[in-house]
Design a protein around this motif. Structure first.
Motif, PDB file in Angstrom:
ATOM      1  N   PHE A   3       3.109  -3.523   8.296  1.00  7.42           N
ATOM      2  CA  PHE A   3       3.112  -4.606   9.263  1.00  7.42           C
ATOM      3  C   PHE A   3       1.827  -4.533  10.094  1.00  7.42           C
ATOM      4  CE2 PHE A   3       7.886  -3.972   9.053  1.00  7.42           C
ATOM      5  CZ  PHE A   3       8.121  -5.142   8.326  1.00  7.42           C
ATOM      6  N   SER A   4       1.390  -5.672  10.577  1.00  2.00           N
ATOM      7  CA  SER A   4       0.264  -5.670  11.508  1.00  2.00           C
ATOM      8  C   SER A   4       0.720  -5.057  12.832  1.00  2.00           C
ATOM      9  CB  SER A   4      -0.224  -7.096  11.738  1.00  2.00           C
ATOM     10  OG  SER A   4       0.742  -7.840  12.469  1.00  2.00           O
ATOM     11  N   LYS A   5      -0.238  -4.706  13.698  1.00  5.26           N
ATOM     12  CA  LYS A   5       0.111  -4.155  15.003  1.00  5.26           C
ATOM     13  C   LYS A   5       0.955  -5.137  15.806  1.00  5.26           C
ATOM     14  CE  LYS A   5      -3.820  -1.000  15.551  1.00  5.26           C
ATOM     15  NZ  LYS A   5      -5.025  -0.655  16.385  1.00  5.26           N
ATOM     16  N   ILE A   6       0.644  -6.422  15.681  1.00  6.67           N
ATOM     17  CA  ILE A   6       1.404  -7.436  16.412  1.00  6.67           C
ATOM     18  C   ILE A   6       2.829  -7.519  15.894  1.00  6.67           C
ATOM     19  CG2 ILE A   6       1.606  -9.924  16.833  1.00  6.67           C
ATOM     20  CD1 ILE A   6      -1.439 -10.056  16.896  1.00  6.67           C
ATOM     21  N   GLN A   7       2.998  -7.511  14.558  1.00  5.78           N
ATOM     22  CA  GLN A   7       4.347  -7.561  13.974  1.00  5.78           C
ATOM     23  C   GLN A   7       5.149  -6.323  14.363  1.00  5.78           C
ATOM     24  OE1 GLN A   7       3.154  -8.060   9.844  1.00  5.78           O
ATOM     25  NE2 GLN A   7       4.108 -10.098   9.799  1.00  5.78           N
ATOM     26  N   LEU A   8       4.494  -5.165  14.357  1.00  7.49           N
ATOM     27  CA  LEU A   8       5.180  -3.924  14.705  1.00  7.49           C
ATOM     28  C   LEU A   8       5.658  -3.978  16.155  1.00  7.49           C
ATOM     29  CD1 LEU A   8       5.741  -1.287  13.118  1.00  7.49           C
ATOM     30  CD2 LEU A   8       3.773  -0.296  14.277  1.00  7.49           C
ATOM     31  N   ALA A   9       4.813  -4.471  17.044  1.00  9.91           N
ATOM     32  CA  ALA A   9       5.191  -4.595  18.452  1.00  9.91           C
ATOM     33  C   ALA A   9       6.352  -5.571  18.613  1.00  9.91           C
ATOM     34  CB  ALA A   9       3.989  -5.061  19.274  1.00  9.91           C
ATOM     35  N   ARG A  10       6.312  -6.659  17.868  1.00 15.27           N
ATOM     36  CA  ARG A  10       7.392  -7.640  17.937  1.00 15.27           C
ATOM     37  C   ARG A  10       8.703  -7.050  17.408  1.00 15.27           C
ATOM     38  NH1 ARG A  10       3.810 -12.642  15.442  1.00 15.27           N
ATOM     39  NH2 ARG A  10       2.740 -13.240  17.374  1.00 15.27           N
ATOM     40  N   TYR A  11       8.620  -6.274  16.342  1.00 13.47           N
ATOM     41  CA  TYR A  11       9.809  -5.643  15.775  1.00 13.47           C
ATOM     42  C   TYR A  11      10.435  -4.699  16.811  1.00 13.47           C
ATOM     43  CZ  TYR A  11      12.490  -4.619  11.466  1.00 13.47           C
ATOM     44  OH  TYR A  11      13.465  -4.525  10.487  1.00 13.47           O
ATOM     45  N   ALA A  12       9.591  -3.929  17.474  1.00  8.01           N
ATOM     46  CA  ALA A  12      10.091  -3.003  18.502  1.00  8.01           C
ATOM     47  C   ALA A  12      10.741  -3.761  19.654  1.00  8.01           C
ATOM     48  CB  ALA A  12       8.943  -2.136  19.016  1.00  8.01           C
ATOM     49  N   ASP A  13      10.125  -4.857  20.075  1.00  7.49           N
ATOM     50  CA  ASP A  13      10.710  -5.672  21.144  1.00  7.49           C
ATOM     51  C   ASP A  13      12.085  -6.193  20.734  1.00  7.49           C
ATOM     52  OD1 ASP A  13       8.498  -5.379  22.799  1.00  7.49           O
ATOM     53  OD2 ASP A  13       7.559  -7.252  22.140  1.00  7.49           O
ATOM     54  N   VAL A  14      12.181  -6.650  19.499  1.00 10.36           N
ATOM     55  CA  VAL A  14      13.455  -7.186  19.000  1.00 10.36           C
ATOM     56  C   VAL A  14      14.528  -6.110  18.997  1.00 10.36           C
ATOM     57  CG1 VAL A  14      14.638  -8.031  16.923  1.00 10.36           C
ATOM     58  CG2 VAL A  14      12.486  -9.075  17.638  1.00 10.36           C
ATOM     59  N   MET A  15      14.178  -4.907  18.560  1.00 12.53           N
ATOM     60  CA  MET A  15      15.189  -3.858  18.441  1.00 12.53           C
ATOM     61  C   MET A  15      15.726  -3.421  19.802  1.00 12.53           C
ATOM     62  SD  MET A  15      15.639  -3.762  15.327  1.00 12.53           S
ATOM     63  CE  MET A  15      16.932  -2.531  15.454  1.00 12.53           C
ATOM     64  N   VAL A  16      14.859  -3.302  20.802  1.00 10.70           N
ATOM     65  CA  VAL A  16      15.326  -2.918  22.132  1.00 10.70           C
ATOM     66  C   VAL A  16      16.194  -4.040  22.717  1.00 10.70           C
ATOM     67  CG1 VAL A  16      14.635  -2.333  24.482  1.00 10.70           C
ATOM     68  CG2 VAL A  16      13.380  -1.373  22.540  1.00 10.70           C
ATOM     69  N   TRP A  17      15.740  -5.277  22.566  1.00  8.49           N
ATOM     70  CA  TRP A  17      16.560  -6.409  23.026  1.00  8.49           C
ATOM     71  C   TRP A  17      17.905  -6.444  22.324  1.00  8.49           C
ATOM     72  CZ3 TRP A  17      18.182 -10.325  19.732  1.00  8.49           C
ATOM     73  CH2 TRP A  17      18.960 -11.313  20.341  1.00  8.49           C
ATOM     74  N   ALA A  18      17.918  -6.208  21.006  1.00  9.41           N
ATOM     75  CA  ALA A  18      19.153  -6.273  20.219  1.00  9.41           C
ATOM     76  C   ALA A  18      20.177  -5.269  20.721  1.00  9.41           C
ATOM     77  CB  ALA A  18      18.848  -6.037  18.744  1.00  9.41           C
ATOM     78  N   MET A  19      19.734  -4.035  20.985  1.00  7.93           N
ATOM     79  CA  MET A  19      20.659  -3.037  21.513  1.00  7.93           C
ATOM     80  C   MET A  19      21.228  -3.480  22.851  1.00  7.93           C
ATOM     81  SD  MET A  19      19.971   0.892  22.776  1.00  7.93           S
ATOM     82  CE  MET A  19      19.101   0.275  24.239  1.00  7.93           C
ATOM     83  N   GLU A  20      20.363  -3.947  23.726  1.00  7.69           N
ATOM     84  CA  GLU A  20      20.809  -4.363  25.052  1.00  7.69           C
ATOM     85  C   GLU A  20      21.754  -5.560  24.967  1.00  7.69           C
ATOM     86  OE1 GLU A  20      16.925  -2.939  27.675  1.00  7.69           O
ATOM     87  OE2 GLU A  20      17.011  -4.983  26.870  1.00  7.69           O
ATOM     88  N   ASN A  21      21.448  -6.493  24.075  1.00 11.96           N
ATOM     89  CA  ASN A  21      22.269  -7.696  23.936  1.00 11.96           C
ATOM     90  C   ASN A  21      23.629  -7.398  23.325  1.00 11.96           C
ATOM     91  OD1 ASN A  21      22.204 -10.734  24.182  1.00 11.96           O
ATOM     92  ND2 ASN A  21      22.703 -10.554  22.013  1.00 11.96           N
ATOM     93  N   ALA A  22      23.703  -6.332  22.528  1.00 17.63           N
ATOM     94  CA  ALA A  22      24.944  -6.002  21.833  1.00 17.63           C
ATOM     95  C   ALA A  22      25.997  -5.387  22.748  1.00 17.63           C
ATOM     96  CB  ALA A  22      24.654  -5.038  20.672  1.00 17.63           C
TER      97      ALA A  22
END
Length: 401
Positions: A3-22
């Motif tokens: 993944f590009s650095k931008i995609q990797l950062a976005r993936y990390a943002d999604v995962m932290v949000w997903a845990m919190e949202n769950a």
């Protein structure tokens, strides 16, 4: 780079949000305890997630999973006591957790191919108390989890794709090409939740799924609701419930293959009578399938029924990973069931008060197994309502809402 650095950062943002949202019933607080568990190949994503968790001031433990070779050695060499033991302090550690992010990146999907399935089953039953700790905390609103997949050469190879094509499927499915993937996930989950609310308002008694290969019925059961992932899995486009296992009947067919515990299983056909599998066959992996269904009493009973709408999921390739495959969109969407454990949060009531006695009375299934089996054929799904009417709720790969 996968993944590009931008995609990797976005993936990390999604995962932290997903845990919190769950997390249902309460928000995360500073200094909550979070476990970041990751496979070695997912280290680039793990580092990005770890940084974000620390900046949010969570008490974060990062734990790398053992390589697949260690699991093969364990199941080959462990005696019975070792096989069925839980590591010292593990229960106490899990009792203090408020969150879990799991990053999966398998590098050998068939490492346990020659392992006796009965040994796998006994170990799973012995470790069931660890899962129950998290289940109870989740029901009480004190714990939430999420997981995802990080592309590897092994996954791509088993899916029949190049690593580049596989990573592109992951990026597309998880909205990593969006400028704000978290915003996109919120929009999609709101749309899926709206469909769930529509289903819950129909007062459904029974569901019937028909394809060229199956005619299958489930009894929804009392005090049930349809829910969506809400962040537990990334990606997650499914709408699911845990039906009353006692009312399952007919033939279910999984045309999509799956890898489980090192075994490749293809063409699964299950015949249900009075809620239990009475006949199980597979074009490949039949012996393994039958041993998994014999793991415990609930393993041959249904724990989940799910539908995915092709309008939301852009996954159109076999991914050799159930997390993605159970969210398959393609031309016809998908239906999947899970044999084994049910989900307590599909209870339409105060989940924190749903104890074992209440679950048994309502027909929620209990098992150490939870195995999703996926059908991607063209299908129709009819709902028989409690007032006697029948409503077509799903066809052409999409809900009729």
């Amino acid at each position: 780079m996968i993944f590009s650095k931008i995609q990797l950062a976005r993936y990390a943002d999604v995962m932290v949000w997903a845990m919190e949202n769950a997390r249902r019933g309460g928000k995360f607080k500073k200094y909550d305890s979070v476990l970041l568990r990751y496979d070695r190949a997912a280290a680039p994503l793990a580092a990005a997630v770890y940084e974000r968790l620390l900046k949010k001031q969570y008490l974060t433990t990062a734990r790398a999973n053992s390589e697949e070779a260690f699991a093969r050695i364990f199941y080959t060499c462990a005696d019975e006591k070792q096989l069925c033991s839980i590591a010292a302090g593990e229960k106490e550690f899990q009792e203090k957790l408020n969150g879990l992010i799991s990053l999966r990146a398998p590098e050998d999907l068939t490492a346990l191919k020659h392992t006796d399935p009965a040994r796998l089953g006994r170990a799973a039953v012995a470790r069931k108390p660890l899962r129950e700790i998290m289940d109870r905390a989740e029901q009480a609103g004190a714990f939430a989890w999420t997981l995802c997949n990080y592309p590897t050469e092994e996954l791509a190879s088993k899916a029949g794709l190049s690593l580049k094509a596989y990573a592109a499927q992951v990026a597309k499915a998880c909205f990593l090409n969006e400028k704000d993937p978290v915003k996109k996930w919120k929009e999609v989950m709101a749309q899926i939740a709206d469909i769930g609310a529509w289903l819950n308002g129909l007062n459904i008694e029974r569901l019937r799924v028909e394809t060229a290969s199956m005619d299958f019925e489930v009894l929804l059961g009392e005090k049930r609701q349809f829910i969506s992932g809400g962040g537990n899995n990334i990606p997650s486009f499914e709408i699911f419930t845990s039906p009353d296992w006692r009312g399952t009947r007919g033939t279910y067919y999984a045309d999509l293959s799956s890898y489980r515990s090192g075994n490749y299983v293809q063409g699964v056909k299950l015949e249900f009578k009075n809620g239990r599998v009475v006949k199980a066959s597979a074009r490949q992996g039949q012996e393994f399938l039958r041993k998994m269904l014999a793991m415990d009493k609930g393993a041959s009973q249904i724990g989940e029924f799910s539908l995915t709408d092709r309008r939301f999921s852009k996954i159109d390739k076999f991914m050799a990973d159930i997390l993605f495959d159970e969210n398959f969109g393609g031309k016809h969407g998908n239906c999947h069931i899970a044999v084994g454990a049910s989900y307590a949060d599909t209870f339409a009531g105060e989940v924190s008060k749903l104890d074992k006695k209440a679950k048994d009375k309502l027909g929620f299934n209990d098992s150490s197994l939870h195995w999703d089996l996926i059908n991607t054929e063209e299908k129709t799904v009819q709902a028989r309502l409690k007032d006697g009417r029948s409503v077509l709720i799903y066809e052409n790969g999409r809900f009729r809402h």
